[in-house]
Enzyme design. Structure first.
Site, short mmCIF file in Angstrom:
data_model
loop_
_atom_site.label_atom_id
_atom_site.label_comp_id
_atom_site.label_asym_id
_atom_site.label_seq_id
_atom_site.Cartn_x
_atom_site.Cartn_y
_atom_site.Cartn_z
N HIS A 115 -8.39 -4.35 -0.92
CA HIS A 115 -7.06 -3.81 -0.60
C HIS A 115 -6.27 -4.73 0.35
CE1 HIS A 115 -4.42 -0.39 -1.15
NE2 HIS A 115 -4.18 -0.34 0.16
N ASP B 291 -10.56 -3.53 -5.29
CA ASP B 291 -9.89 -2.63 -4.34
C ASP B 291 -10.59 -1.27 -4.36
OD1 ASP B 291 -8.13 -0.96 -2.95
OD2 ASP B 291 -6.36 -2.04 -3.65
N SER C 51 0.83 -1.20 0.00
CA SER C 51 0.00 0.00 0.00
C SER C 51 0.87 1.26 0.00
CB SER C 51 -0.97 -0.08 1.18
OG SER C 51 -1.94 0.92 1.11
C1 MLT Z 1 -1.43 6.01 -0.05
O1 MLT Z 1 -1.81 6.99 0.55
O2 MLT Z 1 -0.23 5.72 -0.21
C2 MLT Z 1 -2.48 5.10 -0.58
O3 MLT Z 1 -3.69 5.73 -0.61
C3 MLT Z 1 -2.55 3.83 0.17
C4 MLT Z 1 -2.87 4.06 1.62
O4 MLT Z 1 -1.95 4.26 2.37
O5 MLT Z 1 -4.05 4.06 1.97
#
Ligand code: MLT
Length: 217
Positions: free
Chosen positions: A191, A160, A110
């Protein structure tokens, strides 16, 4: 500047004596920390060295690797700064732990996958490979670096809510056109990671260790 001077709280697990000359750089998701991905790293590449920094940015007390303005909308200035800072940390840490000869593979989830993608697209030579778990396009590079010989796994979720499938397709094509060897795994859910993602990452890492890891100790 040394790794300590760059100020990332981190864990370092040295390679086993008979381990591969490889360091995995483990990059956690929002709200995670330097302990989160250690067991994943051990499973993916037994005996490899593990370098696991904690993101320095806090969002409501939750560690991240760079600032965002909203979900999926990144503070590009901060992203550029943090990308450089983390790249320097990886280089300095490899030197201070005496593992300059190791190949380096990012394993990010992520937010951690997003900064790994940002490093791939702006600081060539830091990562020889990257397993990007639920990444999105960090920015569209005007002039992407050549990534020939760099192996990348993208593990995306078909449902996701954070990363649209079109965004995954765009990241795949950006990395592909830069010359990276890209493998794409689609997970049927969202996700969160499933067992299938971990199997795909393990298969990808096994084959990378056999063929992609060019440097020798
Ligand atoms: C981010 O902010 O890098 C992406 O949206 C993934 C997350 O951290 O939720």
């Amino acid at each position: 500047m040394t790794a300590q001077e760059l100020g990332f709280r981190h864990r370092f697990v040295p390679a086993a004596q008979d381990g591969p000359p490889v360091t995995l750089v483990l990059l956690h998701g929002t709200g995670g920390n330097e302990d989160d991905l250690l067991s994943l790293g051990r499973e993916l590449a037994p005996g490899a060295a593990l370098l696991s920094p904690r993101g320095k940015v806090l969002e409501n007390g939750l560690p991240r690797f760079f600032r965002r303005l909203a979900e999926g909308i990144f503070d590009q200035q901060d992203l550029a700064l943090r990308t450089t800072e983390l790249s320097k940390f990886v280089t300095a840490a490899k030197e201070s732990y005496g593992i300059q000869h190791h190949s380096t593979v990012a394993v990010g989830y992520s937010n951690g996958a997003n900064i790994a993608a940002s490093i791939l697209l702006s600081v060539p030579g830091i990562f020889d490979g990257a397993a990007l778990l639920r990444p999105m396009v960090p920015f569209v590079p005007f002039d992407p670096p050549r990534l020939d010989g760099v192996h990348v796994l993208l593990a995306a979720g078909e449902r996701d809510p954070i990363v649209e499938t079109g965004n995954t397709d765009l990241l795949t094509s950006i990395l592909d056109s830069a010359g990276a060897d890209v493998k794409l795994h689609w997970h049927p859910g969202g996700h969160e990671l499933g067992q299938d993602d971990l199997f795909a990452a393990k298969r990808w890492m096994d084959s990378w260790l056999l063929t992609g890891s060019k440097r020798t100790a």
